[in-house]
Design a protein around this motif. Structure first.
Motif, short mmCIF file in Angstrom:
data_model
loop_
_atom_site.label_atom_id
_atom_site.label_comp_id
_atom_site.label_asym_id
_atom_site.label_seq_id
_atom_site.Cartn_x
_atom_site.Cartn_y
_atom_site.Cartn_z
N ILE A 271 0.83 -1.20 0.00
CA ILE A 271 0.00 0.00 0.00
C ILE A 271 0.87 1.25 0.00
N GLU A 272 1.85 1.34 0.90
CA GLU A 272 2.68 2.54 1.02
C GLU A 272 3.82 2.51 0.02
N VAL B 80 -4.32 -8.49 -4.82
CA VAL B 80 -4.08 -8.78 -3.40
C VAL B 80 -3.25 -7.65 -2.82
N LEU B 81 -3.76 -6.99 -1.78
CA LEU B 81 -2.98 -5.99 -1.06
C LEU B 81 -2.23 -6.67 0.07
N PHE B 82 -0.93 -6.41 0.14
CA PHE B 82 -0.06 -7.06 1.12
C PHE B 82 0.69 -5.97 1.85
N SER B 83 0.27 -5.64 3.08
CA SER B 83 0.81 -4.46 3.75
C SER B 83 0.74 -4.58 5.26
N SER B 84 1.64 -3.86 5.92
CA SER B 84 1.66 -3.86 7.39
C SER B 84 0.53 -3.04 7.98
N ARG C 58 -9.14 -2.05 7.09
CA ARG C 58 -9.43 -3.00 6.01
C ARG C 58 -10.47 -2.45 5.04
N HIS C 59 -11.37 -1.63 5.55
CA HIS C 59 -12.44 -1.09 4.69
C HIS C 59 -11.90 -0.25 3.54
N LYS C 60 -10.71 0.31 3.71
CA LYS C 60 -10.14 1.12 2.63
C LYS C 60 -9.82 0.27 1.41
N GLN D 155 -6.81 -9.08 1.14
CA GLN D 155 -5.88 -8.23 1.87
C GLN D 155 -5.18 -9.07 2.92
N ILE D 156 -3.85 -9.00 2.92
CA ILE D 156 -3.05 -9.83 3.82
C ILE D 156 -2.07 -8.95 4.57
#
Length: 326
Positions: free
Chosen positions: A249-250, A275-279, A286-288, A297-298
């Motif tokens: 994401i960042e 698939v979003l993979f982010s800290s 999660r809603h974002k 999302q993981i």
């Protein structure tokens, strides 16, 4: 002070909010003189900003002198890290230091700083990747550089700091998993961290994926536009060229939320699982990812789930397309 009071409510705008703080640092040019070094961290990782706790319990054995100990925050034991010491800067005492309490990768940590300035809302396009020189000076702990009129703010990689202080919290493989998969799928991975990018490439390759990588969301988007052009020219299905996108994401220039929104708004690329993979994927945020159309999302510690969940997504998409044509 709660940082979440001003947090961005809308996702996919390619904006972020950063908490700007400063460290009192000794000047190398003028012995005895001090100056303010400005740093930032994503608001999404900040729970609150507090005064220095009155009681900090020292730990019996610590691997790094920057770990000052732990303190009790509403019945939760939180470790406290002195950022100046971790960055290797001489300790400069300050009258009213602040503590930034964070949560990412489902772990709470706190960081002692000299003071907090304000919260900025900026575009990811204005976040530059650090130069090799800046990365070297900061032990690769800077993920971005933001230039304001009167100062430069360095975005700190708190994930790297926490992982180095406590290796058990970093990314790791579950070697007991069965990696004998025969997917043969094609994955495009976007992450601005070289370490994580290489680790994900290794993981997905073990699962028999053909892997291509991108350093930023913008680079990933440009690669996808090139794939879209091939689809239109050859009249072949999108799945002949790519099967899944895995994105952080960042990222400088274009974040993962904006990348996902662009993919899902495109008439051709929208068929691609993302698939979003982010800290910063937490129950609160999660809603974002859901609002921009992310298919899964993981959170980053769960790296060993990534390949299997990506395969499940691809198979679900393929099944859906088959059923729609029957």
């Amino acid at each position: 002070m709660s940082a979440h009071t001003d947090i961005l409510l809308e996702a996919g705008t390619n904006e972020l909010e950063i908490v700007e703080f400063w460290l009192e640092e000794e000047s190398r040019e003028e012995p005895g003189a001090t100056y303010k070094g400005f740093y930032g961290v994503n608001v999404a990782k900040v729970l609150e900003i507090i005064r220095m706790p009155k009681k900090v319990t020292k730990l019996p054995e610590v691997s790094d002198p920057s770990i000052l100990g732990t303190f009790n925050l509403r019945n939760k034991v939180v470790p406290l890290v002195d950022l100046s010491l971790w960055l290797g800067k001489p300790k400069v005492e300050h009258d009213a230091p602040k503590v930034i309490v964070t949560e990412f990768n489902n772990v709470s940590s706190a960081f002692l700083v000299s003071g907090v300035t304000r919260i900025h809302r900026i575009s990811w396009e204005s976040v530059e990747a650090p130069s090799n020189y800046v990365s070297h000076l900061s032990e690769d702990s800077i993920t971005g550089v933001v230039k304001f009129e009167d100062r430069i703010v360095l975005i700190l990689d708190l994930e790297k700091i926490v992982a180095e202080l406590n290796p058990e919290l970093g990314l790791r493989f579950d070697e007991s998993l069965d990696w004998d998969m025969t997917a043969g799928y094609k994955a495009l991975i976007a992450d601005d961290s070289t370490l994580i990018r290489e680790m994900l490439e290794d993981l997905m390759t073990r699962a028999k994926f053909q892997v291509e990588t991108a350093n930023t969301g913008l680079q990933c988007w440009n690669k996808l536009l090139e794939i879209k052009r091939k689809v239109e020219e050859t009249k072949r299905p999108l799945s002949d060229f790519i099967n899944v996108v895995v994105s952080d994401i960042e990222m400088p220039m274009m974040d993962g939320h904006n990348l996902t929104k662009r993919i899902k708004d495109d008439p051709i690329l929208k068929e691609l699982p993302v698939v979003l993979f982010s800290s910063i994927i937490t129950d609160k945020l999660r809603h974002k990812g859901e609002s921009v159309g992310a298919d899964d999302q993981i959170s980053k510690p769960e790296v060993t789930q990534l390949a299997k969940r990506a395969i499940n997504l691809i198979e679900r998409f393929e099944k859906g397309k088959t059923e729609s044509t029957e």
